[in-house]
Design an enzyme around this catalytic site. Structure first.
Site, PDB file in Angstrom:
ATOM      1  N   LEU A   1       5.882 -13.771   6.270  1.00 34.94           N
ATOM      2  CA  LEU A   1       5.726 -13.317   7.659  1.00 34.94           C
ATOM      3  C   LEU A   1       5.575 -11.807   7.749  1.00 34.94           C
ATOM      4  O   LEU A   1       6.077 -11.060   6.914  1.00 34.94           O
ATOM      5  CB  LEU A   1       6.900 -13.779   8.522  1.00 34.94           C
ATOM      6  CG  LEU A   1       8.302 -13.228   8.280  1.00 34.94           C
ATOM      7  CD1 LEU A   1       8.511 -11.848   8.865  1.00 34.94           C
ATOM      8  CD2 LEU A   1       9.323 -14.178   8.866  1.00 34.94           C
TER       9      LEU A   1
ATOM     10  N   LYS B   1       4.887 -14.046  -4.227  1.00 36.20           N
ATOM     11  CA  LYS B   1       5.337 -13.147  -3.157  1.00 36.20           C
ATOM     12  C   LYS B   1       5.157 -11.672  -3.530  1.00 36.20           C
ATOM     13  O   LYS B   1       4.547 -10.897  -2.793  1.00 36.20           O
ATOM     14  CB  LYS B   1       6.810 -13.439  -2.840  1.00 36.20           C
ATOM     15  CG  LYS B   1       7.457 -12.452  -1.918  1.00 36.20           C
ATOM     16  CD  LYS B   1       6.831 -12.486  -0.541  1.00 36.20           C
ATOM     17  CE  LYS B   1       7.174 -11.275   0.256  1.00 36.20           C
ATOM     18  NZ  LYS B   1       7.571 -11.529   1.609  1.00 36.20           N
TER      19      LYS B   1
ATOM     20  N   CYS C   1       9.380  -3.705   3.264  1.00 31.43           N
ATOM     21  CA  CYS C   1       8.853  -4.624   2.246  1.00 31.43           C
ATOM     22  C   CYS C   1       7.927  -3.947   1.238  1.00 31.43           C
ATOM     23  O   CYS C   1       8.289  -3.799   0.072  1.00 31.43           O
ATOM     24  CB  CYS C   1       8.142  -5.788   2.920  1.00 31.43           C
ATOM     25  SG  CYS C   1       9.224  -6.677   4.048  1.00 31.43           S
TER      26      CYS C   1
ATOM     27  N   ASN D   1       2.305  -8.823  -1.959  1.00 31.70           N
ATOM     28  CA  ASN D   1       2.622  -7.519  -1.367  1.00 31.70           C
ATOM     29  C   ASN D   1       2.036  -6.376  -2.198  1.00 31.70           C
ATOM     30  O   ASN D   1       1.585  -5.364  -1.651  1.00 31.70           O
ATOM     31  CB  ASN D   1       4.142  -7.362  -1.200  1.00 31.70           C
ATOM     32  CG  ASN D   1       4.627  -8.002   0.098  1.00 31.70           C
ATOM     33  OD1 ASN D   1       3.841  -8.582   0.851  1.00 31.70           O
ATOM     34  ND2 ASN D   1       5.917  -7.908   0.361  1.00 31.70           N
TER      35      ASN D   1
ATOM     36  N   LYS E   1       9.325  -0.934  -1.138  1.00 28.29           N
ATOM     37  CA  LYS E   1      10.377  -1.305  -2.106  1.00 28.29           C
ATOM     38  C   LYS E   1       9.907  -2.436  -3.016  1.00 28.29           C
ATOM     39  O   LYS E   1      10.304  -2.527  -4.168  1.00 28.29           O
ATOM     40  CB  LYS E   1      11.700  -1.627  -1.409  1.00 28.29           C
ATOM     41  CG  LYS E   1      11.701  -2.856  -0.534  1.00 28.29           C
ATOM     42  CD  LYS E   1      12.650  -3.924  -1.021  1.00 28.29           C
ATOM     43  CE  LYS E   1      12.662  -5.081  -0.046  1.00 28.29           C
ATOM     44  NZ  LYS E   1      12.582  -6.387  -0.628  1.00 28.29           N
TER      45      LYS E   1
ATOM     46  N   ARG F   1      12.389   1.620   8.754  1.00 30.37           N
ATOM     47  CA  ARG F   1      12.668   1.726   7.319  1.00 30.37           C
ATOM     48  C   ARG F   1      11.432   2.279   6.610  1.00 30.37           C
ATOM     49  O   ARG F   1      10.339   1.765   6.783  1.00 30.37           O
ATOM     50  CB  ARG F   1      13.045   0.349   6.745  1.00 30.37           C
ATOM     51  CG  ARG F   1      14.434  -0.102   7.149  1.00 30.37           C
ATOM     52  CD  ARG F   1      14.727  -1.489   6.640  1.00 30.37           C
ATOM     53  NE  ARG F   1      13.865  -2.482   7.263  1.00 30.37           N
ATOM     54  CZ  ARG F   1      13.807  -3.765   6.886  1.00 30.37           C
ATOM     55  NH1 ARG F   1      14.541  -4.187   5.889  1.00 30.37           N
ATOM     56  NH2 ARG F   1      13.005  -4.603   7.511  1.00 30.37           N
TER      57      ARG F   1
ATOM     58  N   THR G   1      16.974  -7.703  -0.003  1.00 30.85           N
ATOM     59  CA  THR G   1      16.965  -7.254  -1.401  1.00 30.85           C
ATOM     60  C   THR G   1      16.454  -5.814  -1.398  1.00 30.85           C
ATOM     61  O   THR G   1      15.332  -5.547  -1.814  1.00 30.85           O
ATOM     62  CB  THR G   1      16.061  -8.145  -2.273  1.00 30.85           C
ATOM     63  OG1 THR G   1      14.767  -8.250  -1.650  1.00 30.85           O
ATOM     64  CG2 THR G   1      16.627  -9.522  -2.453  1.00 30.85           C
TER      65      THR G   1
ATOM     66  N   GLY H   1       4.580   1.648   5.100  1.00 33.18           N
ATOM     67  CA  GLY H   1       6.028   1.860   5.067  1.00 33.18           C
ATOM     68  C   GLY H   1       6.678   0.524   5.342  1.00 33.18           C
ATOM     69  O   GLY H   1       6.088  -0.517   5.110  1.00 33.18           O
TER      70      GLY H   1
ATOM     71  N   GLU I   1       8.572 -16.181   1.671  1.00 36.70           N
ATOM     72  CA  GLU I   1       8.170 -16.035   3.067  1.00 36.70           C
ATOM     73  C   GLU I   1       7.105 -14.947   3.155  1.00 36.70           C
ATOM     74  O   GLU I   1       7.224 -13.905   2.512  1.00 36.70           O
ATOM     75  CB  GLU I   1       9.422 -15.610   3.853  1.00 36.70           C
ATOM     76  CG  GLU I   1       9.211 -15.397   5.301  1.00 36.70           C
ATOM     77  CD  GLU I   1       8.650 -16.636   5.974  1.00 36.70           C
ATOM     78  OE1 GLU I   1       9.260 -17.702   5.884  1.00 36.70           O
ATOM     79  OE2 GLU I   1       7.559 -16.512   6.580  1.00 36.70           O
TER      80      GLU I   1
HETATM   81  C1  UGA Z   1       4.434  -7.235   4.734  1.00 36.59           C
HETATM   82  C2  UGA Z   1       3.375  -8.295   4.382  1.00 36.59           C
HETATM   83  O1  UGA Z   1       2.179  -8.045   5.116  1.00 36.59           O
HETATM   84  C3  UGA Z   1       3.887  -9.698   4.728  1.00 36.59           C
HETATM   85  O2  UGA Z   1       2.952 -10.684   4.338  1.00 36.59           O
HETATM   86  C4  UGA Z   1       5.209  -9.932   3.982  1.00 36.59           C
HETATM   87  O3  UGA Z   1       5.775 -11.193   4.293  1.00 36.59           O
HETATM   88  C5  UGA Z   1       6.203  -8.838   4.397  1.00 36.59           C
HETATM   89  O4  UGA Z   1       5.653  -7.553   4.071  1.00 36.59           O
HETATM   90  C6  UGA Z   1       7.467  -9.070   3.632  1.00 36.59           C
HETATM   91  O5  UGA Z   1       7.458  -8.920   2.412  1.00 36.59           O
HETATM   92  O6  UGA Z   1       8.457  -9.515   4.234  1.00 36.59           O
HETATM   93  P1  UGA Z   1       5.193  -6.053   7.022  1.00 36.59           P
HETATM   94  O7  UGA Z   1       6.110  -5.230   6.191  1.00 36.59           O
HETATM   95  O8  UGA Z   1       5.704  -6.680   8.279  1.00 36.59           O
HETATM   96  O9  UGA Z   1       4.604  -7.282   6.144  1.00 36.59           O
HETATM   97  O10 UGA Z   1       3.990  -5.116   7.428  1.00 36.59           O
HETATM   98  P2  UGA Z   1       2.419  -5.054   7.173  1.00 36.59           P
HETATM   99  O11 UGA Z   1       1.721  -5.596   8.349  1.00 36.59           O
HETATM  100  O12 UGA Z   1       2.073  -5.581   5.842  1.00 36.59           O
HETATM  101  O13 UGA Z   1       2.211  -3.467   7.174  1.00 36.59           O
HETATM  102  C7  UGA Z   1       2.847  -2.684   6.169  1.00 36.59           C
HETATM  103  C8  UGA Z   1       2.477  -1.229   6.319  1.00 36.59           C
HETATM  104  O14 UGA Z   1       1.134  -1.038   5.943  1.00 36.59           O
HETATM  105  C9  UGA Z   1       2.616  -0.653   7.719  1.00 36.59           C
HETATM  106  O15 UGA Z   1       3.231   0.616   7.617  1.00 36.59           O
HETATM  107  C10 UGA Z   1       1.196  -0.531   8.205  1.00 36.59           C
HETATM  108  O16 UGA Z   1       1.020   0.517   9.119  1.00 36.59           O
HETATM  109  C11 UGA Z   1       0.463  -0.242   6.900  1.00 36.59           C
HETATM  110  N1  UGA Z   1      -0.958  -0.631   6.914  1.00 36.59           N
HETATM  111  C12 UGA Z   1      -1.313  -1.928   7.093  1.00 36.59           C
HETATM  112  C13 UGA Z   1      -1.930   0.335   6.719  1.00 36.59           C
HETATM  113  O17 UGA Z   1      -1.629   1.525   6.544  1.00 36.59           O
HETATM  114  N2  UGA Z   1      -3.234  -0.033   6.723  1.00 36.59           N
HETATM  115  C14 UGA Z   1      -3.629  -1.312   6.904  1.00 36.59           C
HETATM  116  O18 UGA Z   1      -4.843  -1.575   6.884  1.00 36.59           O
HETATM  117  C15 UGA Z   1      -2.643  -2.289   7.103  1.00 36.59           C
END
Ligand code: UGA
Length: 439
Positions: free
Chosen positions: A150, A208, A264, A212, A267, A334, A85, A261, A148
């Site tokens: 994950l 969800k 997820c 986020n 956006k 992305r 999405t 970034g 989800e």
């Molecule tokens: C995120 C959510 O954490 C998941 O629970 C969710 O399922 C997923 O989106 C989704 O909607 O599918 P994800 O995008 O894999 O997961 O990545 P994250 O681990 O959340 O990290 C996101 C961004 O935040 C990364 O760029 C990371 O570097 C940054 N980040 C994370 C920080 O800058 N500081 C932090 O303390 C943690």
């Protein structure tokens, strides 16, 4: 149970493989033939630790198949919809084209009693609309929403052992039946006492997006503190450690730096805001605009810090960028802050040499004009400044000895993942986002 998974991207491919690992008979469907060919051969079309192993073992059992032909799902009892999405071009809203197309394509193949289960992240109200569509086109089938949670990089672990299960189901008997089917699919997790919440469609969708939004807000909060720390000489990493000790706050997701970034968080907060506007509740989610703005300012600050550190201009300077993925243990670029900063520095006239353990190929598709090399040692050769923009384990472990071949002794830490004392002690200028410069 016989299951289909429609959409075999980051979410669907992992879900399909994990469901087969749990003993279900699974067919994964995608419109992209090359993705299906790769998956059918047990090759993951993206980097995800542990995925190739469970793909291979599930395919070997005969319980996991992939196809582009939707008619092959007809004998499945449950159909997970796991398509993307993305952000609509020219707007903040989520583009639901793929979700609608998946449900439309499924309807003619739904068997008596089939359950369609949405997994994609969607604006609140979508499930109710799709349920009407299913009721009209296949009155013998029903719909549930099972978001989800994950994380990329931990996708297999998070799918096999989720921290919670959320079922959005219709009222009455149909809801009881849907919850029962989902319980049997997730039997292993439920036996391990994974908490499960049975709610209505709207709540499931909102769980969800609000999760986020909360995570994004937490990251932007600490990055706003980093801005204040930069102006006052405080150290945001110490601040995060200290406030994180309060169990009500918690230290996780308080890592300051280049910000969030990926496919997820950025956006999803934008789509949530757009949905708030549509509901006439723009004010309730207006703060997410600030969360987004703080996040994007960190990239500008990193570019400015690079200019400042190189005497005011990067033109003609050689800059080594270590890390391109939006986070470690992923090849996903992305909306990657690291890749964005690298591209901006190139536009500003620097010679930018980039490397990432897994994301060179994905980054090269988006910014082929960057100079890609295979290792950090190659990247830093002759560099006037070294930027660490994704905190891969091997970059966190770097020592000044390994970077002897850099021309300058300037290291800029975009993720607060290096030890300032180590680098300064070896004669380097170490600068970061939110930590004070050396006195
Ligand atoms: C995120 C959510 O954490 C998941 O629970 C969710 O399922 C997923 O989106 C989704 O909607 O599918 P994800 O995008 O894999 O997961 O990545 P994250 O681990 O959340 O990290 C996101 C961004 O935040 C990364 O760029 C990371 O570097 C940054 N980040 C994370 C920080 O800058 N500081 C932090 O303390 C943690």
């Amino acid at each position: 149970m016989k299951i289909s998974v429609i959409g075999c991207g980051y979410l669907g491919a992992v879900h399909a493989a994990c469901m087969a690992e749990l003993g279900h008979e699974v067919i994964g469907v995608d419109v992209d033939q090359s993705k299906i060919d790769a998956l059918a051969e047990g090759r993951a079309p993206f980097f995800e630790p542990g995925l190739p192993e469970i793909l291979a073992s599930a395919i070997a059992t005969g319980r996991l198949r992939f196809t582009t032909d939707m008619s092959e799902v007809a004998d499945a009892a449950v159909h997970f919809v796991a398509v993307g999405t993305p952000q609509t071009s020219g707007s903040y809203a989520a583009d639901l084209t793929f979700v609608d197309a998946a449900v439309d394509a499924l309807i003619p193949h739904l068997a008596e009693g089939a359950l369609v289960v949405g997994k994609s992240t969607v604006p609140v109200g979508t499930a109710a609309r799709l349920a009407e569509k299913v009721a009209a086109g296949a009155p013998h089938a029903s719909l549930a929403w099972n978001p989800e949670f994950l994380r990329e990089g931990f996708a297999v672990q998070d799918t096999l052992g989720p921290d919670r299960l959320v079922y959005g189901v219709p009222a009455g008997d149909a809801g009881v039946r849907a919850a029962g089917i989902l319980d049997s699919i997730y039997e292993v997790a439920l036996k391990a006492e994974t908490p499960r919440k049975i709610v209505d469609y709207a709540t499931a969708e909102l769980v969800k997006v609000s999760a986020n939004a909360f995570l994004a807000t937490k990251i932007s909060f600490i990055n706003a503190m980093a801005e204040i720390a930069e102006a006052t000489g405080a150290d945001v990493t110490w601040l995060a450690d200290a406030i994180g000790l309060d169990a009500r706050i918690g230290r996780r997701f308080l890592n300051s730096g280049l910000g969030f970034g990926g496919g997820c968080l950025p956006k999803d907060i934008r789509a949530f805001r757009a949905r708030g506007e549509e509901l006439g509740l723009g004010h309730s989610l207006a703060f997410l605009g600030e969360v987004d703005a703080i996040n994007l300012r960190r990239r500008e600050r990193m570019v400015a810090l690079t200019h400042e550190s190189l005497g005011g201009s990067v033109t003609g300077k050689k800059i080594a960028v270590l890390g391109l993925a939006f986070k470690p243990d992923s090849d996903d670029v992305r909306d990657s802050p690291a890749l964005d900063v690298a591209a901006r520095l190139l536009l500003d006239g620097a010679e930018v040499v980039v490397t990432d353990p897994e994301a060179n190929h994905t980054a090269a598709r988006v910014h082929p004009e960057l100079t890609f090399v295979d290792s950090e040692i190659e990247a830093i050769r002759g560099a006037d400044a070294v930027l660490v923009l994704t905190e891969w384990k091997q970059y966190r472990a770097l020592t000044p000895d390994q970077l002897q071949d850099a021309a300058g002794r300037i290291i800029l830490d975009g993720r607060n993942c290096l030890d300032p004392e180590l680098w300064r002690g070896a004669g380097w200028t170490y600068r970061s986002l939110g930590r004070p410069d050396a006195a």
